[in-house]
Design an enzyme around this catalytic site. Sequence first.
Site, PDB file in Angstrom:
ATOM      1  NE  ARG A   1      34.241  46.460  41.038  1.00 60.72           N
ATOM      2  CZ  ARG A   1      35.402  46.915  40.569  1.00 60.72           C
ATOM      3  NH1 ARG A   1      36.049  47.858  41.202  1.00 60.72           N
ATOM      4  NH2 ARG A   1      35.919  46.442  39.460  1.00 60.72           N
TER       5      ARG A   1
ATOM      6  NE  ARG B   1      40.197  50.124  30.817  1.00 59.34           N
ATOM      7  CZ  ARG B   1      39.550  50.087  31.993  1.00 59.34           C
ATOM      8  NH1 ARG B   1      39.067  51.201  32.517  1.00 59.34           N
ATOM      9  NH2 ARG B   1      39.371  48.946  32.613  1.00 59.34           N
TER      10      ARG B   1
ATOM     11  NE  ARG C   1      42.287  46.292  33.748  1.00 57.64           N
ATOM     12  CZ  ARG C   1      41.406  46.914  34.539  1.00 57.64           C
ATOM     13  NH1 ARG C   1      41.537  48.217  34.770  1.00 57.64           N
ATOM     14  NH2 ARG C   1      40.427  46.259  35.104  1.00 57.64           N
TER      15      ARG C   1
ATOM     16  CE  LYS D   1      34.692  52.738  38.994  1.00 60.66           C
ATOM     17  NZ  LYS D   1      34.346  52.024  37.738  1.00 60.66           N
TER      18      LYS D   1
ATOM     19  NE  ARG E   1      36.393  44.239  34.266  1.00 59.13           N
ATOM     20  CZ  ARG E   1      37.049  45.227  33.666  1.00 59.13           C
ATOM     21  NH1 ARG E   1      37.391  45.112  32.399  1.00 59.13           N
ATOM     22  NH2 ARG E   1      37.340  46.314  34.326  1.00 59.13           N
TER      23      ARG E   1
END
Length: 208
Positions: free
Chosen positions: A88, A127, A154, A13, A165
Amino acid sequence: MRIVLLGAPGAGKGTQAQKLVEDYGVAHISTGDLLRAAVKAQSALGVQAKGYMDAGKLVPDELVIGLVTERLQQDDAQRGFVLDGFPRNTDQADALDVELAKLDMGLDAALLVDVRPEVIVNRLSSRRTCHDCGYTATEGVTACPRCGGKMYQRDDDRPETIARRLETYKNQTAPLIEYYRGHGILKEVDGDRPVGEVYADVTSSLGL
Ligand code: AMP
């Protein structure tokens, strides 16, 4: 252009949003980026949000809705916006409708970037994110290709938090697909392809 991007964490996204922003000059409103900036600045909001983020849980609605409401009123958002990571859940989606109605705005589309969960786990664990501008790349890249900032992993892109998540996404965020289908504004693209191919579909499905 006023759109919401839907899709699991790691679906791409943010990458697609950045491309839309570069090409169409709209505002990129990423609640994840706004919250990470608040955590870094150790503001009252950041201090409240950090524990939820580290645990892979959603930050309470009232905090995030306040943040988005303020951001939507800024000048750049008047030219249009791409919402990335908000809403969300359906309560946030309802709140967004109310805020947009007050600003005399409506959504043009909710665009689902669809990627299978197996692909997501690999993408998120490899990532790396820029400390300074939030740009993302895969592991091995140590300097941000956009601004030269330092890339880091992260905390919530570590394996133990990724599962949490994805569970949060399935239970709370995925129902928004039917929500926006019901509103007649849902568009879908297959996100499991190279960035440029996904982007070509994004622009054509938005009629750009
Ligand atoms: P993201 O960068 O979109 O993956 O968001 C990172 C984390 O920020 C999420 O796992 C949540 O803890 C929090 N977050 C981001 N957007 C929202 C939102 N709309 N509602 C609640 N929490 C959010």
